[in-house]
Design a protein around this motif. Sequence first.
Motif, PDB file in Angstrom:
ATOM      1  N   LEU A 220      49.996  41.747  21.922  1.00  0.00           N
ATOM      2  CA  LEU A 220      50.415  40.293  22.076  1.00  0.00           C
ATOM      3  C   LEU A 220      51.172  39.818  20.815  1.00  0.00           C
ATOM      4  O   LEU A 220      52.355  39.033  21.068  1.00  0.00           O
ATOM      5  CB  LEU A 220      49.271  39.536  22.461  1.00  0.00           C
ATOM      6  CG  LEU A 220      48.717  39.778  23.950  1.00  0.00           C
ATOM      7  CD1 LEU A 220      47.562  38.983  24.167  1.00  0.00           C
ATOM      8  CD2 LEU A 220      50.031  39.625  25.005  1.00  0.00           C
ATOM      9  N   SER A 221      50.760  40.359  19.645  1.00  0.00           N
ATOM     10  CA  SER A 221      51.374  40.065  18.386  1.00  0.00           C
ATOM     11  C   SER A 221      52.844  40.441  18.371  1.00  0.00           C
ATOM     12  O   SER A 221      53.753  39.812  17.794  1.00  0.00           O
ATOM     13  CB  SER A 221      50.183  40.422  17.091  1.00  0.00           C
ATOM     14  OG  SER A 221      49.256  39.714  16.920  1.00  0.00           O
ATOM     15  N   TRP A 222      53.026  41.718  18.765  1.00  0.00           N
ATOM     16  CA  TRP A 222      54.337  42.200  18.904  1.00  0.00           C
ATOM     17  C   TRP A 222      55.162  41.347  19.925  1.00  0.00           C
ATOM     18  O   TRP A 222      56.270  41.034  19.498  1.00  0.00           O
ATOM     19  CB  TRP A 222      54.357  43.385  19.365  1.00  0.00           C
ATOM     20  CG  TRP A 222      55.442  44.314  19.064  1.00  0.00           C
ATOM     21  CD1 TRP A 222      56.394  44.467  17.857  1.00  0.00           C
ATOM     22  CD2 TRP A 222      56.380  44.961  20.357  1.00  0.00           C
ATOM     23  NE1 TRP A 222      57.507  45.102  18.186  1.00  0.00           N
ATOM     24  CE2 TRP A 222      57.449  45.261  19.665  1.00  0.00           C
ATOM     25  CE3 TRP A 222      56.218  45.154  21.747  1.00  0.00           C
ATOM     26  CZ2 TRP A 222      58.248  46.044  20.251  1.00  0.00           C
ATOM     27  CZ3 TRP A 222      56.993  45.584  22.326  1.00  0.00           C
ATOM     28  CH2 TRP A 222      58.200  46.141  21.820  1.00  0.00           C
ATOM     29  N   ALA A 223      54.542  40.983  21.154  1.00  0.00           N
ATOM     30  CA  ALA A 223      55.443  40.167  21.881  1.00  0.00           C
ATOM     31  C   ALA A 223      55.739  38.796  21.246  1.00  0.00           C
ATOM     32  O   ALA A 223      56.726  38.289  21.698  1.00  0.00           O
ATOM     33  CB  ALA A 223      54.241  39.929  23.125  1.00  0.00           C
ATOM     34  N   ASP A 224      54.723  38.313  20.537  1.00  0.00           N
ATOM     35  CA  ASP A 224      55.084  36.898  19.887  1.00  0.00           C
ATOM     36  C   ASP A 224      56.169  37.180  18.885  1.00  0.00           C
ATOM     37  O   ASP A 224      57.124  36.359  18.825  1.00  0.00           O
ATOM     38  CB  ASP A 224      54.056  36.590  19.035  1.00  0.00           C
ATOM     39  CG  ASP A 224      52.897  35.860  19.823  1.00  0.00           C
ATOM     40  OD1 ASP A 224      53.068  35.741  21.222  1.00  0.00           O
ATOM     41  OD2 ASP A 224      51.807  35.969  19.349  1.00  0.00           O
ATOM     42  N   ARG A 225      56.403  38.204  18.382  1.00  0.00           N
ATOM     43  CA  ARG A 225      57.334  38.622  17.292  1.00  0.00           C
ATOM     44  C   ARG A 225      58.900  38.876  18.052  1.00  0.00           C
ATOM     45  O   ARG A 225      59.659  38.059  17.613  1.00  0.00           O
ATOM     46  CB  ARG A 225      57.162  39.906  16.430  1.00  0.00           C
ATOM     47  CG  ARG A 225      58.189  40.161  15.542  1.00  0.00           C
ATOM     48  CD  ARG A 225      57.876  41.474  15.016  1.00  0.00           C
ATOM     49  NE  ARG A 225      58.904  42.120  14.084  1.00  0.00           N
ATOM     50  CZ  ARG A 225      59.279  43.376  13.741  1.00  0.00           C
ATOM     51  NH1 ARG A 225      59.091  44.146  14.733  1.00  0.00           N
ATOM     52  NH2 ARG A 225      60.133  43.566  12.784  1.00  0.00           N
ATOM     53  N   LEU A 226      58.574  39.259  19.236  1.00  0.00           N
ATOM     54  CA  LEU A 226      59.990  39.377  20.018  1.00  0.00           C
ATOM     55  C   LEU A 226      60.372  38.125  20.541  1.00  0.00           C
ATOM     56  O   LEU A 226      61.760  37.885  20.570  1.00  0.00           O
ATOM     57  CB  LEU A 226      59.788  40.735  21.082  1.00  0.00           C
ATOM     58  CG  LEU A 226      59.386  41.957  20.716  1.00  0.00           C
ATOM     59  CD1 LEU A 226      59.252  42.883  21.937  1.00  0.00           C
ATOM     60  CD2 LEU A 226      60.571  42.542  19.898  1.00  0.00           C
ATOM     61  N   ALA A 227      59.413  37.475  21.249  1.00  0.00           N
ATOM     62  CA  ALA A 227      59.658  36.145  21.635  1.00  0.00           C
ATOM     63  C   ALA A 227      60.575  35.218  20.535  1.00  0.00           C
ATOM     64  O   ALA A 227      61.357  34.305  20.768  1.00  0.00           O
ATOM     65  CB  ALA A 227      58.530  35.486  22.070  1.00  0.00           C
ATOM     66  N   ALA A 228      60.004  35.445  19.322  1.00  0.00           N
ATOM     67  CA  ALA A 228      60.686  34.431  18.176  1.00  0.00           C
ATOM     68  C   ALA A 228      61.989  34.974  17.677  1.00  0.00           C
ATOM     69  O   ALA A 228      62.755  34.453  16.835  1.00  0.00           O
ATOM     70  CB  ALA A 228      59.729  34.606  16.772  1.00  0.00           C
TER      71      ALA A 228
END
Length: 254
Positions: A220-228
């Motif tokens: 989920l942290s990686w997903a946050d990075r992609l979403a940013a």
Amino acid sequence: MRASGAVTRSTLRQQIADALRDEVLAGRLQPGREFTVKQIAEQYGVSATPVREALFDLSAQGLLESDQHRGFRVHEFTVADYRAMVEARTLVMDGVIRGVFQGPPPSPAQQARYRDALVSVRRRAEEAARAARGGDLDILIGYDLRFWRELGALAGNIYISDFLHRLRVQAWVFAVPYLRGDADVRDWLWNGHADIVAAITLRDRDALRTAVADYNNHALSWADRLAAGNPAHPGHTAPPAAPDEPGADERRRS
């Protein structure tokens, strides 16, 4: 003779499906890429029938989309899709953990099979973790998929095992285009496989929950990075620092 022919066709169908899945996981068939049955049949030098069957199999697994007029297209998963995969995996794994630790005690025969299965799972875990630490994406994907498939099989429910495997394949299909071009790829390859195996071996429910939670939080942290928007597009790394930006000289020398 007819039975033998059926087996051969079924095997060919599976071989084509496996080969195309590998192409997608390797990033050689990018999301959105379109192709026809005829193109794939010519590529592999086979008839159209097993190719068509293989492509429909991959469509049923959510990896391809079919269009009556344009053929097939590699499915484009979004960050929202990826988050949903992680959520689904979390719910299923939570149920598996409860079932393993709250179910009736296994028989001696079941315990023996369980121990034998753990030996193989442990090997997959070690190889997957080693590949993740080294940033070797191709090796990691193969061992990671085997690890989660065999781990799911420990639950003794083939439907759970197949479901977890499908989720993991879809997650890799989404992730690969981003990870291929990411200079920080090793920071985003989870390598805690051995922690999960150790917790299962010791039958430590709290340690297992912690290891699985770490895995999901990492995703989920990686997903946050992609979403940013970092990286903004599949295969793109962040732009180089401007000459007057702090740290630019160090990055150019590294």
